[in-house]
Design a protein around this motif. Structure first.
Motif: not given
Length: 158
Positions: A96-98, A132-135, A2-17
């Motif tokens: 692309i993103i959503f 948002a991308v993870l959701a 399962t992808p996690t929020l940390q995976d999204v931040a690391y792999l996609l470089g998107l902000p999580i804060f």
């Protein structure tokens, strides 16, 4: 796995804060407002007049293709470049993103975000695009797993 929020931040470089990026109320006149903003875009003569977008759910992908950099003159004014950026951001969000199952149209709830980014100064609030991308990805996975007919589409980040 399962992808996690940390995976999204690391792999996609998107902000999580930051503030949550979620659905917003869009006025009923969104289509007229968008066409009025875009109507003044300066394009090369060969491009012809700007076609209205055909969808009621949101602008279509073919509509966005009218505002690519190749259709802007070399000396395009700032307004034309800004509105073309707005069209590009909407395309980026929706295709692309959503990535969603709307087919060929952008969800109109994304219109305020693109306009806020383009028209905002340096004080645009930082959004948590990673969340948002993870959701959206989880929702796409859930929707595609629950469909029983053969015409299922997997939505979420490509």
């Amino acid at each position: 796995m399962t992808p996690t929020l940390q995976d999204v931040a690391y792999l996609l470089g998107l902000p999580i804060f930051g503030e949550a990026a979620g659905p917003r109320v869009v006025v009923a006149s969104w289509k007229d407002d968008l066409e009025a903003r875009i109507a003044l875009v300066d394009r090369v003569e060969d491009a012809g007049p700007i076609n209205p977008h055909p969808r009621a759910a949101g602008p279509s992908k073919t509509w966005f293709l009218q505002f690519t950099p190749t259709l802007l003159p070399a000396d395009a004014n700032e307004y034309s470049v800004t509105r073309s950026l707005e069209a590009y951001l909407l395309w980026l969000f929706s295709y692309i993103i959503f990535n969603n199952t709307h087919g060929n149209s952008v969800d109109r709830i994304l219109l305020p975000y693109a306009r806020e980014i383009v028209d905002g100064d340096e004080d645009v609030p930082p959004y948590s695009w990673g969340e948002a991308v993870l959701a959206a990805t989880y929702r796409g996975l859930c929707d595609s797993c629950r469909k029983t007919h053969g015409n299922t589409r997997l939505a979420g980040f490509m």
